[in-house]
Motif scaffolding. Structure first.
Motif, mmCIF file in Angstrom:
data_model
loop_
_atom_site.group_PDB
_atom_site.id
_atom_site.type_symbol
_atom_site.label_atom_id
_atom_site.label_comp_id
_atom_site.label_asym_id
_atom_site.label_seq_id
_atom_site.Cartn_x
_atom_site.Cartn_y
_atom_site.Cartn_z
ATOM 1 N N ARG A 105 0.816 -1.211 0.000
ATOM 2 C CA ARG A 105 0.000 0.000 0.000
ATOM 3 C C ARG A 105 0.851 1.262 0.000
ATOM 4 N NH1 ARG A 105 -4.485 -0.862 4.590
ATOM 5 N NH2 ARG A 105 -5.159 1.132 3.736
ATOM 6 N N GLY A 106 2.155 1.108 0.142
ATOM 7 C CA GLY A 106 3.036 2.266 0.077
ATOM 8 C C GLY A 106 3.583 2.665 1.430
ATOM 9 N N ALA A 107 4.513 3.601 1.402
ATOM 10 C CA ALA A 107 5.200 4.019 2.620
ATOM 11 C C ALA A 107 4.281 4.829 3.526
ATOM 12 C CB ALA A 107 6.434 4.844 2.253
ATOM 13 N N PRO A 108 4.341 4.578 4.828
ATOM 14 C CA PRO A 108 3.547 5.381 5.772
ATOM 15 C C PRO A 108 4.247 6.700 6.081
ATOM 16 C CG PRO A 108 4.778 3.729 6.964
ATOM 17 C CD PRO A 108 5.059 3.491 5.500
ATOM 18 N N ASP A 109 3.470 7.661 6.565
ATOM 19 C CA ASP A 109 4.053 8.940 6.986
ATOM 20 C C ASP A 109 4.571 8.876 8.411
ATOM 21 O OD1 ASP A 109 3.329 10.858 4.672
ATOM 22 O OD2 ASP A 109 1.443 9.821 5.082
ATOM 23 N N ASN A 150 11.797 8.046 5.861
ATOM 24 C CA ASN A 150 11.158 9.358 5.998
ATOM 25 C C ASN A 150 9.985 9.345 6.985
ATOM 26 O OD1 ASN A 150 12.870 10.583 4.066
ATOM 27 N ND2 ASN A 150 11.611 9.753 2.406
ATOM 28 N N ALA A 151 9.669 8.187 7.514
ATOM 29 C CA ALA A 151 8.523 8.089 8.425
ATOM 30 C C ALA A 151 8.899 8.586 9.816
ATOM 31 C CB ALA A 151 8.033 6.646 8.498
ATOM 32 N N ARG A 152 7.980 9.308 10.444
ATOM 33 C CA ARG A 152 8.158 9.736 11.822
ATOM 34 C C ARG A 152 7.927 8.543 12.751
ATOM 35 N NH1 ARG A 152 4.152 14.734 12.454
ATOM 36 N NH2 ARG A 152 5.090 14.795 14.549
ATOM 37 N N GLU A 213 -2.557 11.846 5.544
ATOM 38 C CA GLU A 213 -1.382 11.154 6.068
ATOM 39 C C GLU A 213 -1.756 9.736 6.495
ATOM 40 O OE1 GLU A 213 1.596 14.562 7.890
ATOM 41 O OE2 GLU A 213 0.295 13.429 9.254
ATOM 42 N N ARG A 214 -0.786 8.837 6.365
ATOM 43 C CA ARG A 214 -1.001 7.444 6.742
ATOM 44 C C ARG A 214 -0.085 7.095 7.909
ATOM 45 N NH1 ARG A 214 0.789 4.113 2.694
ATOM 46 N NH2 ARG A 214 -0.281 2.393 3.723
ATOM 47 N N TRP A 215 -0.714 6.643 8.992
ATOM 48 C CA TRP A 215 0.015 6.301 10.204
ATOM 49 C C TRP A 215 -0.212 4.838 10.538
ATOM 50 C CZ3 TRP A 215 3.030 9.535 13.355
ATOM 51 C CH2 TRP A 215 3.063 10.877 12.973
ATOM 52 N N LEU A 216 0.868 4.153 10.904
ATOM 53 C CA LEU A 216 0.765 2.766 11.351
ATOM 54 C C LEU A 216 0.673 2.732 12.880
ATOM 55 C CD1 LEU A 216 3.443 0.877 9.195
ATOM 56 C CD2 LEU A 216 1.102 1.516 8.626
ATOM 57 N N LYS A 233 -12.095 6.324 17.748
ATOM 58 C CA LYS A 233 -12.972 7.164 18.565
ATOM 59 C C LYS A 233 -12.323 8.511 18.856
ATOM 60 C CE LYS A 233 -16.924 7.215 20.824
ATOM 61 N NZ LYS A 233 -18.233 6.939 20.172
ATOM 62 N N ALA A 234 -10.989 8.511 18.960
ATOM 63 C CA ALA A 234 -10.255 9.752 19.214
ATOM 64 C C ALA A 234 -10.087 10.590 17.953
ATOM 65 C CB ALA A 234 -8.887 9.433 19.806
ATOM 66 N N GLY A 235 -10.553 10.086 16.805
ATOM 67 C CA GLY A 235 -10.449 10.829 15.560
ATOM 68 C C GLY A 235 -9.106 10.731 14.880
ATOM 69 N N PHE A 236 -8.377 9.669 15.193
ATOM 70 C CA PHE A 236 -7.049 9.465 14.599
ATOM 71 C C PHE A 236 -7.118 8.197 13.758
ATOM 72 C CE2 PHE A 236 -2.249 9.941 15.767
ATOM 73 C CZ PHE A 236 -1.916 9.833 14.427
#
Length: 298
Positions: A105-109, A150-152, A213-216, A233-236
């Motif tokens: 699916r590609g690199a996460p941010d 490059n991912a945080r 943005e995509r976060w794992l 639920k937290a909107g993330f």
């Protein structure tokens, strides 16, 4: 602050504050206190021990007959938890809920790592990080960091103790993550959260994810349903990256164990997680009892 904490914080660099301790999003004091007292007392293995003690006490009174019956029931439940497939049957729906992450699916941010693997008290006492369990939560970000330069990288975890101490899991995790090759400049530490709900709230406040943005989300497979439900639920919006499996798969469902420690451990972990799912659903911190993959996601 103890010398180890000062050394770790200096090494990890400045840590952006995650939240104001009086923020309305933090855990309600009464609920948190109950979860760390009554909640712990009602955990499966603890409860069986308590019932066993109660049965012995009753047998010394005029309720001896009731005490003998309670002792028999407790012994049967203990045997089921220790030697039967009960723990596997309870774990499997949790661990199989989210499939391994698909790298196509590609690199996460960004990559979020939930705490829960480092013993803060032992780490402070011995002046070095002590990984008690779930070490995969620390191995996975090291691999992901190399694969996606490059991912945080965000580690979220403070102290789960009812009485807070200066020893925070994120501080010790920073040492471990740097030792496995993650540059401290890439690390963001959220060091105030005490449970999964605060992990989600404080991390969202800290990183301010941008649309698109995509976060794992890295955590143990059995914990992933509750963690995903809470972050939603937290909107993330995050993508599940399960690790730390305790079962091989469906083939283990009805396997018996010769090691009571394994059986008791799996049963305790599974029942603890199911209790957490029910509690979080009842108080509105997840949108469903057993969160699963969203349409076309996770």
């Amino acid at each position: 602050m103890d010398p180890l904490s000062r050394r770790v914080l200096k090494k990890a660099g400045p840590v952006k504050p995650a939240h104001d301790r009086h923020d309305h999003s933090s855990e309600a004091p009464l609920y948190f206190a109950l979860s760390k007292t009554l909640g712990v007392a009602l955990l499966p293995i603890n409860l069986l021990v308590e019932l066993g003690i109660l049965s012995v006490v009753l047998m010394a009174t005029r309720f001896a007959a009731l005490g003998r019956k309670l002792a028999a029931v407790t012994l049967i439940l203990l045997a089921l938890a220790a030697f039967s497939p009960l723990g596997n049957l309870l774990l499997y729906p949790l661990e199989s809920r989210f499939a391994p992450w698909d790298p196509s699916r590609g690199a996460p941010d960004g990559i979020i790592v939930l705490g829960g693997s480092i013993d803060t008290d032992l780490s402070a006492a011995h002046r070095t990080p002590v990984v008690g369990h779930a070490a995969d939560r620390l191995f996975a970000p090291a691999e992901l960091a190399r694969r996606y330069p490059n991912a945080r990288i965000v580690f979220t975890g403070g102290t789960p103790r009812l009485v807070s101490t200066e020893s925070r899991e994120a501080d010790h995790a920073a040492t471990v993550l740097e030792n496995v090759g993650i540059a401290k400049e890439r690390l963001t530490l959220e060091r105030d959260s005490r449970n999964t709900w605060e992990n989600a709230i404080f991390t969202r406040q800290l990183v301010s994810p941008k649309p698109g943005e995509r976060w794992l989300l890295v955590t143990s497979a059995f914990h992933m349903p509750r963690a995903m439900g809470v972050f939603r639920k937290a909107g993330f919006d995050v993508e599940a990256y399960p690790v730390d499996w305790r079962m091989g798969g469906r083939a283990d469902l009805f396997s018996f164990t010769n090691m009571s420690v394994d059986g008791l451990g799996r049963t305790d972990v599974a029942l603890r997680e199911w209790i957490g799912l029910v509690a979080y659903r009842l108080i509105g911190r997840t949108g469903e009892l057993l969160p699963g993959p969203g349409p076309g996601k996770d």
